[in-house]
Design an enzyme around this catalytic site. Structure first.
Site, mmCIF file in Angstrom:
data_model
loop_
_atom_site.group_PDB
_atom_site.id
_atom_site.type_symbol
_atom_site.label_atom_id
_atom_site.label_comp_id
_atom_site.label_asym_id
_atom_site.label_seq_id
_atom_site.Cartn_x
_atom_site.Cartn_y
_atom_site.Cartn_z
ATOM 1 C CE1 TYR A 147 -3.817 2.383 0.619
ATOM 2 C CE2 TYR A 147 -2.318 3.405 2.183
ATOM 3 C CZ TYR A 147 -3.471 3.444 1.435
ATOM 4 O OH TYR A 147 -4.285 4.559 1.497
ATOM 5 C CE LYS A 166 -3.532 5.090 -1.956
ATOM 6 N NZ LYS A 166 -4.581 5.644 -2.852
#
Length: 232
Positions: A155, A159
């Site tokens: 994650y 990002k």
């Protein structure tokens, strides 16, 4: 920061991914309330319950679906003024050594490759008019600082890549009038953030929706939280 923004988005067209709930739904509602025609991208258009939005079948992991979605907007409206790359998934929250490769693949496909491919196909419409905006919904977990914390590697890295896409778009297309920015919504009460988060979806949506209203010539290639520029 004082930035010139549109009060009305009448006549403008926006695409918001992951607009069926949470932050995405709140962003879409904000832009629609200001007069924009808002396409709500969703794997299942039946999940879009607001009558003010235009449901749009969109699976970010399927290139054909992405192409069909952009072609639909082009055929119906012939323009795209705002693209909000909001859709995302969380990984298994474990350390990298314990994370299944399938989880890594799914996270990167949805959070990074998907927005990259969608933006690629949206660019001809976005560049048709000066001052179109791309807003990438990122996270403080994307920080490149050494003390940024542990866990959630897929994650975090997805990002961080979304932030890199933001700076690339500004460098490559800023002189053609594109305004591209990333936003950290903060810890928000969504399916991903959980019920104990300190912000409502509307509070989390405030900065991304504000960025989506930037007028031509506004700041670009930046990372924002609470309407202020923050470090990468």
């Amino acid at each position: 920061m004082e930035v010139e923004t549109y009060n009305s988005l009448g006549g403008q067209v926006a695409l918001v991914t992951g607009a069926t709930r949470g932050i995405g739904a709140a962003i879409a509602a904000d832009l629609s309330d200001r007069g924009a025609t808002v396409y709500a991208g969703a794997r299942d258009p039946d999940d879009v319950t607001s009558s003010e939005l235009r449901p749009l079948k969109l699976d970010l992991t399927d290139e054909d679906s992405v192409v069909d979605a952009i072609n639909c907007i082009d055929d119906e409206k012939g323009r795209l003024d705002v693209l909000v790359n909001n859709a995302g998934v969380m990984d298994s929250r474990s350390a990298l050594a314990e994370m299944p490769t399938s989880v890594i693949d799914e996270t990167l496909a949805t959070n990074l490759r998907g927005p990259l491919v969608l933006t690629k196909y949206a660019l001809p419409l976005l560049l048709w008019r000066n001052g179109s905006r791309v807003v990438n919904v990122s996270s403080a977990l994307a920080s490149l600082r050494g003390d940024a914390g542990r866990g959630m590697p897929a994650y975090r890295i997805s990002k961080s890549g979304l932030n890199a896409l933001t700076t690339y778009l500004d460098a490559e297309y800023g002189d053609q009038g594109l305004v591209a920015n990333a936003a950290c919504p903060g810890w928000t009460r969504t399916a991903m953030g959980g019920p104990d988060a300190d912000r409502s979806p509307e509070e989390g949506a405030d900065t991304p929706a504000w960025l989506a209203r930037f007028e031509p010539g506004s700041p670009s290639g930046q990372f924002w939280r609470d309407r202020q520029v923050i470090d990468w």
